[in-house]
Design a protein around this motif. Sequence first.
Motif, PDB file in Angstrom:
ATOM      1  N   LYS A  81     -12.415  -1.415   7.285  1.00  0.00           N
ATOM      2  CA  LYS A  81     -11.983  -0.076   6.851  1.00  0.00           C
ATOM      3  C   LYS A  81     -10.572   0.234   7.349  1.00  0.00           C
ATOM      4  O   LYS A  81      -9.785   0.850   6.650  1.00  0.00           O
ATOM      5  N   LYS A 141     -10.989   6.704   2.107  1.00  0.00           N
ATOM      6  CA  LYS A 141     -10.124   5.609   1.660  1.00  0.00           C
ATOM      7  C   LYS A 141      -9.919   4.644   2.818  1.00  0.00           C
ATOM      8  O   LYS A 141     -10.289   4.943   3.957  1.00  0.00           O
ATOM      9  N   PRO A 142      -9.297   3.501   2.562  1.00  0.00           N
ATOM     10  CA  PRO A 142      -8.908   2.643   3.677  1.00  0.00           C
ATOM     11  C   PRO A 142      -8.045   3.436   4.661  1.00  0.00           C
ATOM     12  O   PRO A 142      -7.327   4.352   4.258  1.00  0.00           O
ATOM     13  N   VAL A 143      -8.113   3.081   5.920  1.00  0.00           N
ATOM     14  CA  VAL A 143      -7.468   3.854   6.984  1.00  0.00           C
ATOM     15  C   VAL A 143      -6.267   3.117   7.557  1.00  0.00           C
ATOM     16  O   VAL A 143      -6.314   1.914   7.796  1.00  0.00           O
ATOM     17  N   VAL A 144      -5.195   3.890   7.794  1.00  0.00           N
ATOM     18  CA  VAL A 144      -4.055   3.424   8.580  1.00  0.00           C
ATOM     19  C   VAL A 144      -3.918   4.405   9.742  1.00  0.00           C
ATOM     20  O   VAL A 144      -3.804   5.619   9.529  1.00  0.00           O
ATOM     21  N   THR A 161      -2.086  12.529   2.471  1.00  0.00           N
ATOM     22  CA  THR A 161      -3.357  11.925   2.882  1.00  0.00           C
ATOM     23  C   THR A 161      -3.474  11.784   4.402  1.00  0.00           C
ATOM     24  O   THR A 161      -4.371  11.106   4.900  1.00  0.00           O
ATOM     25  N   ASP A 211      -2.870   5.623  -1.272  1.00  0.00           N
ATOM     26  CA  ASP A 211      -3.952   4.639  -1.298  1.00  0.00           C
ATOM     27  C   ASP A 211      -4.797   4.638  -0.031  1.00  0.00           C
ATOM     28  O   ASP A 211      -5.790   3.909   0.042  1.00  0.00           O
ATOM     29  N   CYS A 212      -4.391   5.413   0.968  1.00  0.00           N
ATOM     30  CA  CYS A 212      -5.090   5.341   2.252  1.00  0.00           C
ATOM     31  C   CYS A 212      -5.197   6.719   2.899  1.00  0.00           C
ATOM     32  O   CYS A 212      -4.478   7.648   2.548  1.00  0.00           O
ATOM     33  N   ASP A 213      -6.133   6.821   3.848  1.00  0.00           N
ATOM     34  CA  ASP A 213      -6.195   7.976   4.739  1.00  0.00           C
ATOM     35  C   ASP A 213      -5.386   7.605   5.975  1.00  0.00           C
ATOM     36  O   ASP A 213      -5.630   6.560   6.594  1.00  0.00           O
ATOM     37  N   MET A 228       0.842  -1.172   0.000  1.00  0.00           N
ATOM     38  CA  MET A 228       0.000   0.000   0.000  1.00  0.00           C
ATOM     39  C   MET A 228       0.890   1.239   0.000  1.00  0.00           C
ATOM     40  O   MET A 228       1.898   1.277   0.689  1.00  0.00           O
ATOM     41  N   THR A 234       1.061   5.594   0.446  1.00  0.00           N
ATOM     42  CA  THR A 234       0.355   6.601   1.247  1.00  0.00           C
ATOM     43  C   THR A 234      -0.829   7.180   0.476  1.00  0.00           C
ATOM     44  O   THR A 234      -1.842   7.525   1.075  1.00  0.00           O
ATOM     45  N   GLN A 256      -6.999  -0.665   7.833  1.00  0.00           N
ATOM     46  CA  GLN A 256      -6.081  -1.619   7.216  1.00  0.00           C
ATOM     47  C   GLN A 256      -4.866  -1.918   8.088  1.00  0.00           C
ATOM     48  O   GLN A 256      -4.181  -2.910   7.875  1.00  0.00           O
TER      49      GLN A 256
END
Length: 183
Positions: free
Chosen positions: A87, A62-65, A32, A5-7, A1, A3, A89
Amino acid sequence: MKTSDCDILIVPGYTNSGVDHWQSRWERQLSTAWRVEQENWDTPTKDAWVERIARDVKRAKKPVVLVGHSLGVVAIAHAAPHLDRGKVQGAFLVSLPDVERPDFIPAIDRAFAPIPRDPFLFPSVLVASRTDPLCDYEKAEDIAYSWGSAIVDAGDAGHVNTESGHGPWPEGLMRFAGFLKQL
């Protein structure tokens, strides 16, 4: 992944992360990334902090980290069962504080203790220092194992904050990039 690609939700701890703290720097650097804002940084209450984390995860596009530091790590652990399944990740967690210690900061809501020990439903890593004044390494390691988190030994790094010389913290950013690649 990547950066993009995700929030990336930055979850600071007690008193927030100042302008020179690595979390604030990452927030400025990573397009993001955004901070989970708490209503009261100086007298935190568990339920309010958990609700804010859950709300921000829900509103993410987006998917979350999650990127937690200090009391933010404990708040994430309390929030984990309430987060939208699938949601989140992953979670990159740094400097767990031992809120179970009787001498812990009096302004902290006692409801933050005990620290949840249920396994997370998402991948996670906990970075812990051998010289963190707020948590013994062995305690951090034990809790990481209960969460199913990978443990990273940061060595002699204090609380991994500005006071311990971790403003920019490039090693942490590289480790975070490695974590994202695994997701």
